[in-house]
Design a protein around this motif. Structure first.
Motif, short mmCIF file in Angstrom:
data_model
loop_
_atom_site.label_atom_id
_atom_site.label_comp_id
_atom_site.label_asym_id
_atom_site.label_seq_id
_atom_site.Cartn_x
_atom_site.Cartn_y
_atom_site.Cartn_z
N SER A 252 0.85 -1.20 0.00
CA SER A 252 0.00 0.00 0.00
C SER A 252 0.88 1.24 0.00
N ARG A 253 0.66 2.12 -0.97
CA ARG A 253 1.48 3.34 -1.04
C ARG A 253 1.30 4.19 0.20
N LEU A 254 0.07 4.19 0.72
CA LEU A 254 -0.20 4.99 1.91
C LEU A 254 0.56 4.40 3.11
N MET B 164 -1.69 11.19 -9.41
CA MET B 164 -2.61 10.35 -8.64
C MET B 164 -2.16 8.90 -8.89
N LYS B 165 -2.05 8.15 -7.78
CA LYS B 165 -1.58 6.76 -7.90
C LYS B 165 -2.53 5.85 -7.15
N SER B 166 -2.85 4.70 -7.73
CA SER B 166 -3.69 3.76 -7.00
C SER B 166 -2.91 3.32 -5.76
N GLY C 1 -1.60 2.33 -13.21
CA GLY C 1 -2.45 2.81 -12.12
C GLY C 1 -2.07 4.21 -11.68
N GLN C 2 -1.49 5.00 -12.59
CA GLN C 2 -1.08 6.37 -12.24
C GLN C 2 -1.62 7.36 -13.26
N ALA C 3 -1.87 8.56 -12.82
CA ALA C 3 -2.30 9.61 -13.75
C ALA C 3 -1.66 10.92 -13.34
N LEU D 271 -3.11 11.19 -3.83
CA LEU D 271 -2.67 12.29 -4.69
C LEU D 271 -1.34 12.73 -4.10
N GLU D 272 -0.34 12.81 -4.98
CA GLU D 272 1.01 13.09 -4.50
C GLU D 272 1.53 14.31 -5.25
N GLU D 273 2.17 15.21 -4.58
CA GLU D 273 2.68 16.39 -5.28
C GLU D 273 3.75 15.96 -6.28
N TYR D 274 3.82 16.66 -7.40
CA TYR D 274 4.83 16.35 -8.40
C TYR D 274 6.18 16.88 -7.91
N VAL D 275 7.16 16.00 -7.84
CA VAL D 275 8.45 16.39 -7.30
C VAL D 275 9.37 16.83 -8.44
N ASP D 276 9.89 18.02 -8.32
CA ASP D 276 10.78 18.55 -9.35
C ASP D 276 12.20 18.06 -9.04
N ALA E 272 17.32 14.05 -10.11
CA ALA E 272 17.69 12.69 -10.56
C ALA E 272 16.97 11.69 -9.66
N GLU E 273 16.98 10.42 -10.10
CA GLU E 273 16.41 9.36 -9.26
C GLU E 273 17.50 8.33 -8.96
N PHE E 274 17.44 7.76 -7.76
CA PHE E 274 18.38 6.69 -7.42
C PHE E 274 17.74 5.73 -6.44
N ILE F 190 17.02 6.16 -14.70
CA ILE F 190 16.20 6.98 -15.61
C ILE F 190 14.96 6.18 -15.99
N HIS F 191 13.79 6.80 -15.76
CA HIS F 191 12.51 6.14 -16.08
C HIS F 191 11.89 6.79 -17.31
N GLN F 192 11.20 5.97 -18.10
CA GLN F 192 10.40 6.51 -19.21
C GLN F 192 8.99 5.96 -19.06
N PHE G 269 11.99 10.24 -0.22
CA PHE G 269 11.57 8.83 -0.35
C PHE G 269 10.47 8.73 -1.41
N ASN G 270 10.64 7.80 -2.35
CA ASN G 270 9.55 7.55 -3.30
C ASN G 270 8.82 6.27 -2.93
N GLU G 271 9.49 5.13 -3.01
CA GLU G 271 8.81 3.89 -2.63
C GLU G 271 9.83 2.83 -2.27
N MET G 272 9.34 1.74 -1.66
CA MET G 272 10.25 0.64 -1.33
C MET G 272 9.73 -0.66 -1.94
P1 AMP Z 1 6.49 4.89 -8.92
O1 AMP Z 1 5.69 3.73 -9.41
O2 AMP Z 1 5.83 5.61 -7.81
O3 AMP Z 1 7.92 4.54 -8.60
O4 AMP Z 1 6.57 5.90 -10.14
C1 AMP Z 1 7.27 5.58 -11.33
C2 AMP Z 1 8.06 6.79 -11.81
O5 AMP Z 1 7.18 7.89 -12.04
C3 AMP Z 1 9.08 7.30 -10.81
O6 AMP Z 1 10.26 6.56 -10.84
C4 AMP Z 1 9.25 8.72 -11.30
O7 AMP Z 1 10.05 8.78 -12.47
C5 AMP Z 1 7.83 9.12 -11.68
N1 AMP Z 1 7.17 9.69 -10.46
C6 AMP Z 1 6.46 9.01 -9.55
N2 AMP Z 1 6.02 9.82 -8.56
C7 AMP Z 1 6.46 11.05 -8.86
C8 AMP Z 1 6.33 12.34 -8.24
N3 AMP Z 1 5.63 12.49 -7.11
N4 AMP Z 1 6.93 13.38 -8.84
C9 AMP Z 1 7.61 13.24 -9.99
N5 AMP Z 1 7.76 12.07 -10.63
C10 AMP Z 1 7.20 10.98 -10.10
#
Ligand code: AMP
Length: 357
Positions: free
Chosen positions: A105-107, A145-147, A156-158, A180-185, A188-190, A211-213, A265-268
Motif C-alpha cells: 500500500s502506497r499509503l 494520482m496513484k492507486s 495505475g497512475q495519472a 494524490l502526490e505532489e509532483y516532485v521537481d 535525478a532518481e536513485f 532513468i525512467h520513461q 523517499f519515493n517507494e520501497m
Molecule cells: P512509482 O511507481 O511511484 O515509482 O513511479 C514511477 C516513476 O514515475 C518514478 O520513478 C518517477 O520517475 C515518476 N514519479 C512518480 N512519482 C512522482 C512524483 N511524485 N513526482 C515526480 N515524478 C514521479
C-alpha cells in the motif's frame, strides 16, 4: 556451517524474471528451487527444480508447496497478506509478511517511511471521486494520482495538472483507493539496495542513477554523479532504519528522488530490484546471490564494484533490432528473459555494459 545445507529447498512465490534470476543464483549455491506461480508457462520454472501451479489465494495448494520448502521468499508483491501470515505461522518466510504488507500500500509505505524519518512528497489519501478536487485544493494542481495498491511500472497512475479531466484520471487509476502526490521537481532518481542478515548485518551496493520513461525503468548507470553521491549516505541511513525496524532478512530496495533539498523517499520494494541488475556482472556478489545468502543464513558476499563505469539498459517491448549491436560488443552482457510474447511496455530483457578506463 550455520546455514541451510546444499540441496535444501528454497520456495519462491512468483514466476517472472526476478524469480528466474534468484533461482539461477540459488542453484549456483547448491540449492533446489520450488517455484509457485499461477501461470503454467512461466520463465522461472524453466530453470528451477520444482514447480507448483496455483493461485495466490489458494491456501491449501500454498500450504502443500510451503511444506516442501526450507525457506520461502517472493518476487511478487501482491500475494494476499492474510495467506502469507498463515504460511508464516508454520514455515520460514523471508522477508517477513510485515514488509510485504507495508509495501503493498502506497499509503502504508509512506507512513512507515515517515515514521522511520523519511521526507516524502506531500500526499493526500483519496477514497472516492469526490475527494479529488479537495485534495487538489490542498496540494496544488501539479500532482500525480496513484492507486494505493496493485500499481507497478507506472501503471495505475495519472499525471494531474490544471488541464486534466479528473474523471478520466480517476478511471486511469482504476476508480479505487488512491493517493494524490505532489509532483516532485527532482534532479535525478536513485535507489538504495541493501541486504540484511538475520543477525542484523547490513551491506549496500553503490547507488545507480536511474532513468525512467513512462514510469518504467529504462536505464541505471554508475557512477551516479556528485548529487546522488552526496545524498547516498542519508538515504542509506533511512533504508537501514526501515530494514532494522522490520527485522528484515534479504534484499530491500528503497527508491529516492534526489532534489536540491536532499533525498525524498519515493517507494520501497521488499525484494531484489530492476535497478540492481547490473550487480550480476559488475560487482563481486550480485543482489540475487546475496538475497539467497541472507535467507539461507550464509554470510554475505562483497558488494564491491568491479568496473569504472556501468550502464544497465532495459529491453522494453520489441528489442530485436538491437541484438546485432549488443552481441557484437564484448563488453555488453545480454540477458533475455525468454518471454514468449513481445508486448509494448513489457520488460523482455536487459543489457549491462561495463567500461574500464
Ligand atoms: P512509482 O511507481 O511511484 O515509482 O513511479 C514511477 C516513476 O514515475 C518514478 O520513478 C518517477 O520517475 C515518476 N514519479 C512518480 N512519482 C512522482 C512524483 N511524485 N513526482 C515526480 N515524478 C514521479
Amino acid at each position: 556451517m550455520n546455514f541451510l545445507k546444499p540441496s535444501s529447498v528454497i520456495g519462491i512465490l512468483g514466476g517472472g524474471q526476478l524469480a528466474k534470476m534468484m533461482s539461477m543464483a540459488a542453484s549456483n549455491l547448491g540449492y533446489k528451487v520450488h517455484i509457485y506461480a499461477p501461470e503454467k508457462d512461466n520463465i522461472a520454472s524453466e530453470v528451477s527444480a520444482r514447480f507448483t501451479q496455483g493461485s495466490y489465494d489458494d491456501l491449501e495448494t500454498l500450504m502443500t508447496f510451503a511444506s516442501d520448502c526450507n525457506v520461502i521468499t517472493y518476487e511478487f508483491e501482491n500475494v494476499p497478506v492474510d495467506t502469507l501470515k498463515k504460511i508464516e505461522k508454520k514455515y520460514v518466510l523471508r522477508p517477513n509478511s510485515q514488509a510485504l504488507e507495508i509495501a503493498q500500500s502506497r499509503l502504508a509505505e509512506k507512513k512507515y517511511a515517515e515514521k522511520c524519518g523519511a521526507i516524502t512528497a506531500r500526499y493526500v489519501p483519496i477514497l472516492n471521486r469526490e475527494d479529488i478536487e479537495a485534495s487538489i485544493a490542498k496540494l496544488g494542481a501539479d500532482a500525480i494520482m496513484k492507486s494505493d495498491r496493485l500499481g507497478y511500472d507506472g501503471k495505475g497512475q495519472a499525471r494531474i495538472d490544471e488541464t486534466t479531466n479528473l474523471s478520466g484520471a480517476w478511471m486511469a487509476v482504476g476508480q479505487r483507493d488512491a493517493i494524490l502526490e505532489e509532483y516532485v521537481d527532482f534532479e535525478a532518481e536513485f535507489s538504495v539496495i541493501l541486504t540484511r542478515t538475520f543477525e542484523g548485518n547490513i551491506i549496500f551496493w553503490d547507488s545507480s542513477k536511474n532513468i525512467h520513461q513512462h514510469g518504467i525503468l529504462k536505464q541505471a548507470s554508475l557512477p551516479a554523479g556528485p548529487l546522488i553521491a552526496s545524498q547516498r549516505s542519508e538515504a542509506r541511513k533511512l533504508a537501514s532504519r526501515i530494514a532494522d525496524e522490520l527485522d528484515y532478512i534479504g534484499v530491500l530496495t528503497v527508491e529516492f528522488f534526489a532534489t536540491t533539498n536532499g533525498p525524498v523517499f519515493n517507494e520501497m520494494a521488499p525484494r531484489v530490484h530492476n535497478s540492481g541488475h547490473w550487480t550480476i556482472e559488475a560487482t563481486v556478489t550480485s543482489q540475487f546471490e546475496n538475497h539467497i545468502r541472507a535467507i539461507t543464513g550464509m554470510p554475505l558476499g562483497s558488494t564491491e564494484t568491479l568496473a569504472d563505469r556501468i550502464e544497465m539498459e532495459n529491453l522494453i517491448g520489441d528489442y530485436t533490432d538491437q541484438l546485432d549491436n549488443i552481441l557484437s560488443d564484448n563488453n555488453k552482457h545480454l540477458h533475455l528473459y525468454g518471454k514468449d510474447k513481445i508486448i509494448e511496455g513489457r520488460k523482455m530483457g536487459h543489457v549491462t555494459r561495463l567500461y574500464f578506463d
